[in-house]
Design an enzyme around this catalytic site. Structure first.
Site, PDB file in Angstrom:
ATOM      1  N   GLU A  82      42.828 103.119  92.623  1.00  0.00           N
ATOM      2  CA  GLU A  82      42.883 103.226  94.080  1.00  0.00           C
ATOM      3  C   GLU A  82      41.617 103.853  94.664  1.00  0.00           C
ATOM      4  OE1 GLU A  82      45.529 102.421  96.053  1.00  0.00           O
ATOM      5  OE2 GLU A  82      44.876 103.351  97.937  1.00  0.00           O
ATOM      6  N   ASP A  83      41.134 104.893  94.026  1.00  0.00           N
ATOM      7  CA  ASP A  83      40.114 105.731  94.666  1.00  0.00           C
ATOM      8  C   ASP A  83      38.725 105.670  94.041  1.00  0.00           C
ATOM      9  OD1 ASP A  83      42.046 106.593  96.424  1.00  0.00           O
ATOM     10  OD2 ASP A  83      42.602 108.322  95.220  1.00  0.00           O
TER      11      ASP A  83
END
Ligand code: MN
Length: 392
Positions: A82-83
């Site tokens: 996600e990051d």
């Protein structure tokens, strides 16, 4: 004093003993940490801490639940897709299919997080359960992730706090409840309560403190009296715990009882943890011989476990001198299950060979589908309405 952040060697310290005793396992987990550290390099949490502190907290909780190597590794890596720029295939190449699958699963849940319309709750819950239907470890990681986010919610804006807190109450509290993970459920619930309904929380807290002050001392005296009666019966190794009711749970009950605190008998509860199931029944008999039970308040959850597997014996008695007291009897196994529920079972399965795990996952999958068909109604009202509403 400059804070000292957690590093690769701290990860080794928190591992469950059975993982720490295997050098191969330790080195795999350390590699996952170093990989995550590189991937998240330079990223900070709103608190100002390095991002890795969030990964450490998530892993620490998973270790406390006694999870296996794969769950702990996926917990450390849970935000890389996600990051960071890390891709699924890179993850799979480095750590294998299962880890990549678990991390992708947790990432998918995140995408389901945002919902604005009033009737989106059931749909979100449905989506989350289906995403995790193939492997329950995804839900366990997600709960530990969410718990740390709730514990660090003070760094977000009030509006964001409220939104995340309501979402936690609507989505993750029912999940923790369904899994019988009562300790996490209660932490999530009480943290959410404070941020979702701050004014009601303050009022309720005042009422709770009044009730607690009234009941704590008499309950401790009742505990002492019960102890003296158990010793001659050779149940010396019994443990006694004073359990305090969760704040959100207290609030809901207080409302349900038309704000009449006199009929709430579990603000503090006398818990006894006994060596055997037979000891539980014997102790129940003893309690009833000692004090008069209140009609209809005796429950045998050993013979009839709750759907999430919870077991205990429970009774409410009028002690006279010490007032009305609720007493609960558990064996050690039942007590562990009452606290961590399904995670206890899963921790055992992660140790078995993969045949049992596969068999179990098939059963889990059909259970999940069944749950999805009967999703409970919402517990609180989300949405964009200004001002504070009553939780239902
Ligand atoms: Mn996270």
């Amino acid at each position: 004093m400059t804070p000292v952040w957690h590093g690769v060697n701290d990860i080794e310290v928190i591992l469950p003993a059975r993982l720490r005793s295997n050098p191969g396992t330790v080195s795999r987990i350390k590699n996952a940490w170093l990989f995550a550290e590189r991937a998240h390099a330079g990223q900070r949490r709103r608190s100002g801490e390095p991002y890795t502190e969030h990964l450490y907290a998530t892993a620490e909780r998973l270790c406390a639940l006694n999870m296996g190597t794969e769950t702990v590794m996926a917990g450390i890596l849970h935000d890389v897709l996600e990051d960071t720029v890390v891709t699924n295939s890179e993850l799979e190449k480095t750590f294998g299919k299962i880890i990549a699958f678990l991390v992708a699963g947790v990432t998918k849940l995140k995408k389901g997080d945002c919902h604005d319309s009033d009737d989106a709750h059931q749909e979100t819950l449905r989506r989350i359960l289906l995403a995790a239907a193939r492997d329950p470890r995804i839900l366990i990681i997600k709960l530990c992730d969410r718990l740390h986010n709730m514990q660090t919610l003070q760094y977000l804006s009030a509006e964001k706090q409220r939104r995340v807190a309501i979402e936690t109450l609507e989505i993750y509290v029912p999940v923790a409840d369904r899994l019988g993970m009562n300790i996490i459920k209660r932490e999530l619930e009480d943290l959410s309560f404070r941020y979702a309904y701050p004014k009601i929380y303050v009022e309720s807290e005042r009422e709770f403190k009044t009730q607690f002050a009234k009941r704590y001392q008499p309950m401790m005296e009742a505990m002492g009296a019960l102890k003296t009666h158990l010793v001659p019966r050779h149940i010396e190794s019994a443990r006694f715990v004073c359990r305090t009711k969760g704040r959100y749970s207290f609030y809901k009950k207080f409302e349900r009882k038309q704000k009449n605190a006199d009929v709430i008998h579990d603000v503090v509860t006398l818990q006894t943890i006994l060596p055997t199931v037979a000891d539980c029944y014997e102790t129940l008999g003893l309690v009833h011989a000692l004090w008069r039970p209140i009609s209809g308040k005796t429950k045998d959850y050993i013979a009839f476990p709750k759907p999430n597997g919870y077991q205990c014996l429970r009774t409410t008695v009028n002690t006279g001198t010490f007032g009305v007291v609720e007493v609960q009897m558990y064996s050690e196994d039942m007590y562990e299950c009452a606290q961590n529920g399904y995670a206890v079972k899963l921790a055992l399965l992660e140790r078995e060979d993969s045949y049992f795990m596969t068999k179990h996952l098939e059963k889990w999958f059909s259970n999940m589908l069944n749950w999805v068909r009967h999703i409970p109604s919402r517990v609180a009202v989300a949405g964009s309405t200004k001002g504070e509403r009553q939780p239902v």
